[in-house]
Design a protein around this motif. Structure first.
Motif, PDB file in Angstrom:
ATOM      1  N   UNK A   1       6.785   6.585  15.303  1.00  0.00           N
ATOM      2  CA  UNK A   1       5.527   7.314  15.153  1.00  0.00           C
ATOM      3  C   UNK A   1       4.410   6.535  15.803  1.00  0.00           C
ATOM      4  N   UNK A   2       3.244   7.179  15.940  1.00  0.00           N
ATOM      5  CA  UNK A   2       2.061   6.487  16.442  1.00  0.00           C
ATOM      6  C   UNK A   2       1.439   5.616  15.364  1.00  0.00           C
ATOM      7  N   UNK A   3       2.050   5.575  14.194  1.00  0.00           N
ATOM      8  CA  UNK A   3       1.559   4.734  13.097  1.00  0.00           C
ATOM      9  C   UNK A   3       2.216   3.357  13.109  1.00  0.00           C
ATOM     10  N   UNK A   4       2.865   3.010  14.211  1.00  0.00           N
ATOM     11  CA  UNK A   4       3.658   1.785  14.262  1.00  0.00           C
ATOM     12  C   UNK A   4       2.930   0.551  13.776  1.00  0.00           C
ATOM     13  N   UNK A   5       1.700   0.336  14.206  1.00  0.00           N
ATOM     14  CA  UNK A   5       0.983  -0.881  13.836  1.00  0.00           C
ATOM     15  C   UNK A   5       0.677  -0.939  12.345  1.00  0.00           C
ATOM     16  N   UNK A   6       0.249   0.168  11.778  1.00  0.00           N
ATOM     17  CA  UNK A   6      -0.067   0.152  10.345  1.00  0.00           C
ATOM     18  C   UNK A   6       1.202   0.051   9.513  1.00  0.00           C
ATOM     19  N   UNK A   7       2.310   0.648   9.997  1.00  0.00           N
ATOM     20  CA  UNK A   7       3.577   0.513   9.266  1.00  0.00           C
ATOM     21  C   UNK A   7       4.033  -0.937   9.269  1.00  0.00           C
ATOM     22  N   UNK A   8       3.892  -1.601  10.414  1.00  0.00           N
ATOM     23  CA  UNK A   8       4.263  -3.019  10.488  1.00  0.00           C
ATOM     24  C   UNK A   8       3.379  -3.853   9.559  1.00  0.00           C
ATOM     25  N   UNK A   9       2.091  -3.518   9.515  1.00  0.00           N
ATOM     26  CA  UNK A   9       1.169  -4.263   8.663  1.00  0.00           C
ATOM     27  C   UNK A   9       1.520  -4.070   7.183  1.00  0.00           C
ATOM     28  N   UNK A  10       1.852  -2.833   6.803  1.00  0.00           N
ATOM     29  CA  UNK A  10       2.273  -2.579   5.417  1.00  0.00           C
ATOM     30  C   UNK A  10       3.535  -3.379   5.102  1.00  0.00           C
ATOM     31  N   UNK A  11       4.467  -3.412   6.046  1.00  0.00           N
ATOM     32  CA  UNK A  11       5.706  -4.163   5.843  1.00  0.00           C
ATOM     33  C   UNK A  11       5.416  -5.629   5.552  1.00  0.00           C
ATOM     34  N   UNK A  12       4.451  -6.198   6.262  1.00  0.00           N
ATOM     35  CA  UNK A  12       4.134  -7.624   6.124  1.00  0.00           C
ATOM     36  C   UNK A  12       3.275  -7.913   4.896  1.00  0.00           C
ATOM     37  N   UNK A  13       2.562  -6.916   4.398  1.00  0.00           N
ATOM     38  CA  UNK A  13       1.589  -7.161   3.329  1.00  0.00           C
ATOM     39  C   UNK A  13       1.866  -6.385   2.048  1.00  0.00           C
ATOM     40  N   UNK A  14       3.047  -5.794   1.950  1.00  0.00           N
ATOM     41  CA  UNK A  14       3.361  -4.954   0.786  1.00  0.00           C
ATOM     42  C   UNK A  14       3.290  -5.723  -0.527  1.00  0.00           C
ATOM     43  N   UNK A  15       3.471  -7.047  -0.478  1.00  0.00           N
ATOM     44  CA  UNK A  15       3.439  -7.849  -1.698  1.00  0.00           C
ATOM     45  C   UNK A  15       2.026  -8.021  -2.244  1.00  0.00           C
ATOM     46  N   UNK A  16       1.021  -7.704  -1.433  1.00  0.00           N
ATOM     47  CA  UNK A  16      -0.365  -7.833  -1.866  1.00  0.00           C
ATOM     48  C   UNK A  16      -0.802  -6.618  -2.677  1.00  0.00           C
ATOM     49  N   UNK A  17      -1.951  -6.756  -3.335  1.00  0.00           N
ATOM     50  CA  UNK A  17      -2.502  -5.656  -4.136  1.00  0.00           C
ATOM     51  C   UNK A  17      -3.245  -4.701  -3.201  1.00  0.00           C
ATOM     52  N   UNK A  18      -2.474  -3.918  -2.435  1.00  0.00           N
ATOM     53  CA  UNK A  18      -3.062  -3.034  -1.438  1.00  0.00           C
ATOM     54  C   UNK A  18      -3.540  -1.731  -2.071  1.00  0.00           C
ATOM     55  N   UNK A  19      -4.623  -1.211  -1.532  1.00  0.00           N
ATOM     56  CA  UNK A  19      -5.130   0.092  -1.951  1.00  0.00           C
ATOM     57  C   UNK A  19      -5.115   1.035  -0.762  1.00  0.00           C
ATOM     58  N   UNK A  20      -5.347   2.311  -1.035  1.00  0.00           N
ATOM     59  CA  UNK A  20      -5.433   3.292   0.044  1.00  0.00           C
ATOM     60  C   UNK A  20      -6.602   2.954   0.963  1.00  0.00           C
ATOM     61  N   UNK A  21      -7.694   2.452   0.397  1.00  0.00           N
ATOM     62  CA  UNK A  21      -8.839   2.020   1.211  1.00  0.00           C
ATOM     63  C   UNK A  21      -8.439   0.898   2.166  1.00  0.00           C
ATOM     64  N   UNK A  22      -7.632  -0.062   1.664  1.00  0.00           N
ATOM     65  CA  UNK A  22      -7.180  -1.167   2.506  1.00  0.00           C
ATOM     66  C   UNK A  22      -6.388  -0.655   3.697  1.00  0.00           C
ATOM     67  N   UNK A  23      -5.469   0.281   3.427  1.00  0.00           N
ATOM     68  CA  UNK A  23      -4.618   0.792   4.502  1.00  0.00           C
ATOM     69  C   UNK A  23      -5.424   1.609   5.502  1.00  0.00           C
TER      70      UNK A  23
END
Length: 313
Positions: free
Chosen positions: A208-230
């Motif tokens: 998908x064209x979401x490749x960069x954000x998917x990779x970032x989620x993969x690397x940071x999933x252990x953090x307390x991420x919010x929808x705003x962060x993504x």
């Protein structure tokens, strides 16, 4: 005696073919009477089954003598199906014969039109291909088998054993089915469905064209991420991010994030002795309670049950 006919077409999956032969063939009723007569019915004098060559004693004409017809999967489920097979299955259905599929054998049943508007399942890895080919079928990819009465479909490989034992229970009762399960060295009923075997949101799995954000989620999933962060990381509004995710992955960003965390948790449950609460925090869930809820929703079983099933595999 109940007659089971196992359909052998070219390139049949050998495991799928042998499962009903072995499970039904070993069923014994009181007095050591056989519970089933099992026939293998081939479309040609010699058919392939992976690396095997199979010469069956019966042709398609024997299907008319069956009470149950089992359709194993084929290594290429999209391969053309002989019209004689489709006609034989339709005729059997009209005569009241029970039709059963194992794994991607559901593709053959669906090609007859008999599954249109009905619930069915198949191997989880083939669900996208199945939905594309047969959009009229109500596909449930998370279960081990679906019994709608005259038609029964099962998921891949050993789910065929689960389904066959279920049918023995249905035909001959719990005691006979329990004996068959012991002979098969399998549980009479397994907890959960095939969802526990699915690896979801694997890295690189979404073109998908979401490749960069998917990779970032993969690397940071252990953090307390919010929808705003993504959304901020993707340089999009939350509304745009939600729309892009739905269009390109079929999921919301939060559901994608939770699936990444569940996959990480599965890996830790399989490879470490860390406690459930520790794993919950390691993979990024805010609380062990939320972790257990999300894990059960994604895999169909609890983290403890998953570890019990997969820790030593």
């Amino acid at each position: 005696m109940h007659t089971v006919a196992v359909l052998a077409m070219p390139d049949t999956i050998a495991f799928d073919l042998s499962t009903p032969v072995e499970v039904f063939g070993r069923v014994r009723l009181p007095g050591d009477r056989p519970g089933y007569r099992v026939l293998v019915c081939a479309t040609e004098p010699v058919v392939t089954a992976g690396p095997l060559r199979l010469a069956a004693d019966h042709g398609l004409d024997a299907l008319t003598r069956a009470d149950t017809i089992v359709v194993p999967g084929r290594n290429d489920p999209s391969a053309p199906i002989p019209e004689a097979v489709l006609d034989a299955l339709r005729d059997a259905s009209a005569a009241g014969t029970r039709l059963v599929s194992i794994c991607v054998g559901a593709f053959t049943l669906a090609a007859t039109g008999l599954l249109d508007g009905r619930r069915a399942t198949t191997h989880w890895a083939a669900t996208d291909r199945f939905r594309t080919a047969f959009p009229a079928v109500v596909l449930d990819p998370d279960v081990l088998y679906v019994d709608i009465g005259q038609i029964v479909t099962s998921a891949g490989a050993t789910a065929g054993v689960d389904m066959c034992l279920h049918l023995v229970h249905r035909d001959h009762g719990a005691a006979v089915a329990a004996d068959a399960a012991r002979l098969t060295v399998a549980p009479l009923h397994r907890n959960g469905g095939q969802a526990q075997f699915v690896r979801r949101n694997l890295p690189g799995g979404a073109a998908t064209t979401l490749g960069q954000i998917l990779d970032w989620i993969e690397e940071n999933a252990h953090r307390d991420l919010t929808l705003d962060d993504m959304a901020g990381r993707a340089a999009m509004s939350i509304r745009t991010l939600n729309r892009r995710f739905h269009e390109q992955t079929g999921q919301t960003p939060v559901r994608w994030l939770n699936a990444v965390r569940v996959r990480r948790a599965q890996e830790l449950l399989e490879t470490t002795d860390h406690g459930i609460d520790r794993i919950a925090h390691q993979v990024g869930f805010a609380s062990p309670t939320n972790f257990r809820s999300q894990f059960k929703r994604a895999s169909g079983v609890t983290p403890r049950a998953y570890r019990s099933a997969f820790r030593h595999i």
